[in-house]
Design an enzyme around this catalytic site. Structure first.
Site, PDB file in Angstrom:
ATOM      1  CB  VAL A  85      59.507 -13.174 -29.378  1.00  0.00           C
ATOM      2  CG1 VAL A  85      58.190 -13.391 -29.808  1.00  0.00           C
ATOM      3  CG2 VAL A  85      58.869 -13.512 -27.599  1.00  0.00           C
ATOM      4  CE  LYS A  86      64.879 -17.535 -35.930  1.00  0.00           C
ATOM      5  NZ  LYS A  86      65.397 -19.127 -36.055  1.00  0.00           N
ATOM      6  CB  ILE A  87      59.308 -10.857 -34.791  1.00  0.00           C
ATOM      7  CG1 ILE A  87      58.949 -11.160 -32.861  1.00  0.00           C
ATOM      8  CG2 ILE A  87      58.529  -9.975 -35.273  1.00  0.00           C
ATOM      9  CD1 ILE A  87      58.237  -9.796 -33.079  1.00  0.00           C
TER      10      ILE A  87
END
Length: 220
Positions: A85-87
């Site tokens: 998950v890219k945050i």
């Protein structure tokens, strides 16, 4: 150094994978928009990428509040075991990273521009941290220096979990070289830069010479 390909184009991903050098993929909303991606197909598209590359595949949350980021992150992580998950590196992102990492979900904190940001991301539980290089060059600053600061700072500490630095916003083969020399764990590169890494005029000239001489052998 490991190489990720920074694209949402399935053809580019397939080609890079066929070379045996693609250890993962990073995507973002801009890259998905460039290939004409549709919202309704986004999750299926991520799954298709995961079928091509058996490695980390970063898919980005677009929410800006921690609850929204966590909700989107859980949805993305459920698509495939390789999804990361890219945050974005913002305070709400830190809080969401803590929650997701405690669930065993890998997080890639993106849009990281300073070593202090990277240190906070690592403390929050990020598995990957993506310092940007090229965007510093866009404002006449040295992105490589900022990347080096991040690599050196993170190397000083044990965060209790594995943290890898992804050199991102790579614009040239020289960016890759400098990132490798300083010990960045990963470079995520556009496909055109991946192609550039294999090109050199002396290689081409030498090959032409070898083939010309072999033709003389054949005709002797």
């Amino acid at each position: 150094m490991k190489f990720f390909v920074d694209t949402a184009d399935l053809r580019e991903i397939e080609e890079a994978a066929s070379w045996g050098v693609c250890a993962g993929v990073t995507t973002n909303p801009t890259l998905y928009q460039r290939i004409g991606g549709k919202l309704a197909d986004f999750h299926n598209h991520v799954k298709r990428i995961c079928e091509i590359v058996d490695g980390p595949v970063s898919a980005e949350s677009v929410a800006l509040d921690r609850d929204g980021i966590v909700r989107e992150g859980e949805e993305l992580a459920s698509l495939h075991r390789n999804v990361v998950v890219k945050i974005p590196t913002i305070t709400e992102g830190l809080a969401a990273t803590k929650i997701l990492s405690e669930q065993g979900i890998a997080v890639n904190m993106t849009l990281c521009f300073t070593a202090p940001q990277a240190l906070l991301a690592a403390r929050a539980g990020a598995r990957y941290i993506s310092p940007f290089v090229g965007r510093f060059d866009d404002i006449s600053e040295d992105g490589i220096e900022h990347l080096s600061n991040t690599v050196n700072c993170l190397a000083n500490y044990d965060f209790g979990h594995e943290v890898e630095v992804i050199a991102a916003s790579i614009r040239s083969a020289n960016h890759v070289l400098q990132a490798a020399l300083m010990g960045a764990d990963i470079a995520t590169v556009p496909f055109k830069v991946l192609e550039q890494l294999m090109k050199h005029p002396l290689t081409d000239r030498g090959l032409e010479s070898f083939l010309a001489d072999w033709e003389k052998v054949r005709n002797a």
